[in-house]
Write an enzyme that holds these catalytic residues in place. Structure first.
Site, PDB file in Angstrom:
ATOM      1  N   ASP A 124      -0.447  17.185  63.619  1.00 52.03           N
ATOM      2  CA  ASP A 124      -1.594  18.065  63.395  1.00 52.03           C
ATOM      3  C   ASP A 124      -2.427  17.507  62.252  1.00 52.03           C
ATOM      4  O   ASP A 124      -1.887  16.917  61.313  1.00 52.03           O
ATOM      5  CB  ASP A 124      -1.123  19.483  63.053  1.00 52.03           C
ATOM      6  CG  ASP A 124      -0.470  20.186  64.231  1.00 52.03           C
ATOM      7  OD1 ASP A 124      -0.932  19.988  65.370  1.00 52.03           O
ATOM      8  OD2 ASP A 124       0.489  20.944  64.009  1.00 52.03           O
ATOM      9  N   ASP A 143      -4.515  20.867  70.886  1.00 55.46           N
ATOM     10  CA  ASP A 143      -4.501  22.326  70.733  1.00 55.46           C
ATOM     11  C   ASP A 143      -5.889  22.914  70.981  1.00 55.46           C
ATOM     12  O   ASP A 143      -6.029  23.982  71.583  1.00 55.46           O
ATOM     13  CB  ASP A 143      -4.041  22.721  69.327  1.00 55.46           C
ATOM     14  CG  ASP A 143      -2.638  22.257  69.001  1.00 55.46           C
ATOM     15  OD1 ASP A 143      -1.811  22.131  69.928  1.00 55.46           O
ATOM     16  OD2 ASP A 143      -2.368  22.010  67.809  1.00 55.46           O
TER      17      ASP A 143
END
EC number: 3.4.23.36
Length: 169
Positions: A124, A143
């Site tokens: 991330d 995402d």
């Protein structure tokens, strides 16, 4: 996007591949540029680049588990991906919004699946916050596309529901 009745909306898989590639490239860039949890301010007080690893699912769900979650979430992603490909193939010619939505979710799912299987964690790098007081969990391009795809799925569902009601009247 070209299509034939034989392949349904499978040509939209190209969008999934582009999302997968963009996701991988951005993750590689941030892994090569940042150290763990380093933050680079992009919009002061609201948006930073960072580097974080997530061994769990959304919002780090099950991140503290003993490692079994890696394969559990990978298996879920594989099953979902197969379902999405079959669904894409079976779509009617006019279901373009649904095809785009499914392709986005598929591309994002494959991006995070790659991370889980190959790296053992999801990379991330996007951090949204408010004045460093409230933080949304770090996320990535995969995402983002999963979320956009899910929103488009919901919009398509409402559009389809509205069309069905209008046709019934």
């Amino acid at each position: 996007m070209p299509e034939s009745s034989r392949f349904g909306h499978l040509p939209w898989l190209l969008l999934s591949v582009l999302i997968l590639v963009a996701d991988r490239v951005t993750k590689d860039i941030f892994e090569g540029t940042l150290s763990m949890y380093q933050r680079i301010e992009v919009i002061p007080g609201y948006f930073d680049w960072t580097l974080a690893y997530n061994t769990g699912a959304a919002f780090s769900f099950l991140a503290d588990a003993a490692g079994w979650q890696r394969w559990f979430f990978a298996a879920i992603a594989i099953v979902v991906s197969v379902v999405l490909v079959v669904w894409l193939k079976r779509l009617k010619r006019h279901e373009t919004l649904l095809a785009v939505a499914l392709a986005m979710v598929l591309g994002g799912a494959l991006g995070n699946l790659y991370d889980r299987v190959v790296l053992g964690h999801v990379v991330d790098f996007i951090l949204v916050h408010w004045q460093s007081r409230w933080f949304f969990p770090a996320f990535n391009l995969a995402d983002t596309f999963i979320t956009i795809g899910a929103i488009l799925l919901a919009l398509d569902m409402f559009k389809s529901d509205k069309s069905a009601k209008e046709a019934a009247q």
